[in-house]
Design a protein around this motif. Structure first.
Motif, PDB file in Angstrom:
ATOM      1  N   GLY A 110       0.820  -1.214   0.000  1.00 14.72           N
ATOM      2  CA  GLY A 110       0.000   0.000   0.000  1.00 14.72           C
ATOM      3  C   GLY A 110       0.847   1.252   0.000  1.00 14.72           C
ATOM      4  O   GLY A 110       0.549   2.218  -0.727  1.00 14.72           O
ATOM      5  N   PHE A 111       1.913   1.244   0.794  1.00 13.35           N
ATOM      6  CA  PHE A 111       2.810   2.408   0.794  1.00 13.35           C
ATOM      7  C   PHE A 111       3.463   2.587  -0.583  1.00 13.35           C
ATOM      8  O   PHE A 111       3.650   3.712  -1.043  1.00 13.35           O
ATOM      9  N   ARG A 112       3.761   1.490  -1.242  1.00 17.36           N
ATOM     10  CA  ARG A 112       4.325   1.565  -2.591  1.00 17.36           C
ATOM     11  C   ARG A 112       3.325   2.189  -3.564  1.00 17.36           C
ATOM     12  O   ARG A 112       3.672   3.011  -4.391  1.00 17.36           O
ATOM     13  N   ILE A 113       2.062   1.782  -3.446  1.00 14.06           N
ATOM     14  CA  ILE A 113       1.022   2.366  -4.293  1.00 14.06           C
ATOM     15  C   ILE A 113       0.940   3.877  -4.047  1.00 14.06           C
ATOM     16  O   ILE A 113       0.893   4.676  -4.991  1.00 14.06           O
ATOM     17  N   LEU A 114       0.930   4.283  -2.784  1.00 17.74           N
ATOM     18  CA  LEU A 114       0.857   5.710  -2.453  1.00 17.74           C
ATOM     19  C   LEU A 114       2.085   6.463  -2.964  1.00 17.74           C
ATOM     20  O   LEU A 114       1.968   7.584  -3.466  1.00 17.74           O
ATOM     21  N   VAL A 159       3.384   4.251  11.308  1.00 18.50           N
ATOM     22  CA  VAL A 159       2.549   4.507  10.136  1.00 18.50           C
ATOM     23  C   VAL A 159       2.572   5.988   9.768  1.00 18.50           C
ATOM     24  O   VAL A 159       2.597   6.355   8.589  1.00 18.50           O
ATOM     25  N   VAL A 160       2.605   6.853  10.770  1.00 14.69           N
ATOM     26  CA  VAL A 160       2.679   8.297  10.507  1.00 14.69           C
ATOM     27  C   VAL A 160       4.008   8.648   9.849  1.00 14.69           C
ATOM     28  O   VAL A 160       4.048   9.386   8.855  1.00 14.69           O
ATOM     29  N   LYS A 161       5.104   8.103  10.379  1.00 11.66           N
ATOM     30  CA  LYS A 161       6.423   8.397   9.794  1.00 11.66           C
ATOM     31  C   LYS A 161       6.536   7.914   8.351  1.00 11.66           C
ATOM     32  O   LYS A 161       7.091   8.603   7.498  1.00 11.66           O
ATOM     33  N   LYS A 162       6.019   6.724   8.065  1.00 10.94           N
ATOM     34  CA  LYS A 162       6.084   6.204   6.689  1.00 10.94           C
ATOM     35  C   LYS A 162       5.275   7.091   5.745  1.00 10.94           C
ATOM     36  O   LYS A 162       5.699   7.371   4.627  1.00 10.94           O
ATOM     37  N   THR A 163       4.117   7.525   6.196  1.00  9.91           N
ATOM     38  CA  THR A 163       3.278   8.381   5.362  1.00  9.91           C
ATOM     39  C   THR A 163       3.945   9.739   5.152  1.00  9.91           C
ATOM     40  O   THR A 163       3.935  10.275   4.037  1.00  9.91           O
ATOM     41  N   GLN A 164       4.522  10.276   6.191  1.00 13.41           N
ATOM     42  CA  GLN A 164       5.227  11.561   6.077  1.00 13.41           C
ATOM     43  C   GLN A 164       6.405  11.461   5.123  1.00 13.41           C
ATOM     44  O   GLN A 164       6.667  12.391   4.354  1.00 13.41           O
ATOM     45  N   ARG A 165       7.114  10.335   5.139  1.00 12.39           N
ATOM     46  CA  ARG A 165       8.244  10.138   4.221  1.00 12.39           C
ATOM     47  C   ARG A 165       7.767  10.170   2.763  1.00 12.39           C
ATOM     48  O   ARG A 165       8.405  10.772   1.908  1.00 12.39           O
ATOM     49  N   ILE A 166       6.652   9.536   2.508  1.00 14.88           N
ATOM     50  CA  ILE A 166       6.104   9.512   1.148  1.00 14.88           C
ATOM     51  C   ILE A 166       5.664  10.909   0.720  1.00 14.88           C
ATOM     52  O   ILE A 166       5.916  11.333  -0.403  1.00 14.88           O
TER      53      ILE A 166
END
Length: 183
Positions: A110-114, A159-166
């Motif tokens: 999912g993170f890859r898709i985002l 999850v917040v850190k991964k989203t912020q990185r993206i």
């Protein structure tokens, strides 16, 4: 909803297969240990029929659904990891640990898709951050979703850190910005 994204279709197809595998193995486990009341096929079909009308996504839902999917898979990984830690029965602990690994992999997909969404169109960052700030577990579209540990700060922080990185922006800063604009 993601028919035009080959990577997303591939990732979501794997998740769907493995999600059904998780259901099947947990159902078999409950049957073997004699859990009562056992859920019947008729009950499952009934749940599915009710949800046919309840869950409808549109093209405008794409980003929120992708964020909710990704975060839900991340939290599912932690849920099953916590179940594995808490389980006194060794077979259940082993099954939960196995499922947790799958769920974390689904979240990474999912993170890859985002990330691909952002790479294609930087203006989507705002939509992703907005969806993250309005996160709702996608399982809640069809049932009440249990939690294994209230306020699992490790899971939330990751999850917040991964989203912020993206996205390249702080979710908290975005929330503050939106609040100040509304004031």
């Amino acid at each position: 909803m993601v028919w035009d994204d080959v990577d997303a279709c591939s990732i979501l197809q794997v998740e769907q297969f493995e999600g059904f595998r998780h259901f099947w193995v947990l159902r078999r486990y409950l049957d073997i240990v004699g859990y009562e009341p056992a859920i019947t096929d008729e009950e499952l079909v009934g749940h599915r029929e009710r949800n046919l009308e309840n869950v409808r996504y549109t093209a405008e839902d794409r980003i929120p659904v992708l964020v909710n999917f990704t975060w839900s898979e991340h939290f599912a990984g932690y849920f099953f990891m916590r179940v594995a830690e808490q389980a006194k029965e060794p077979v259940l602990a082993k099954l939960a640990k196995f499922i947790a690994g799958d769920e974390f992999r689904h979240a990474e997909g999912g993170f890859r898709i985002l990330q691909n969404v952002v790479n294609r169109d930087k203006s989507k960052v705002k939509d992703i951050v907005k969806a993250a700030n309005e996160f709702r577990h996608y399982g809640n579209d069809v049932t009440d979703v249990p939690i294994s540990l209230n306020n699992d700060f490790d899971a939330i922080l990751k999850v917040v850190k991964k989203t912020q990185r993206i996205c390249g922006v702080s979710l908290a800063d975005f929330s503050l910005e939106a609040y100040e604009e509304a004031s």
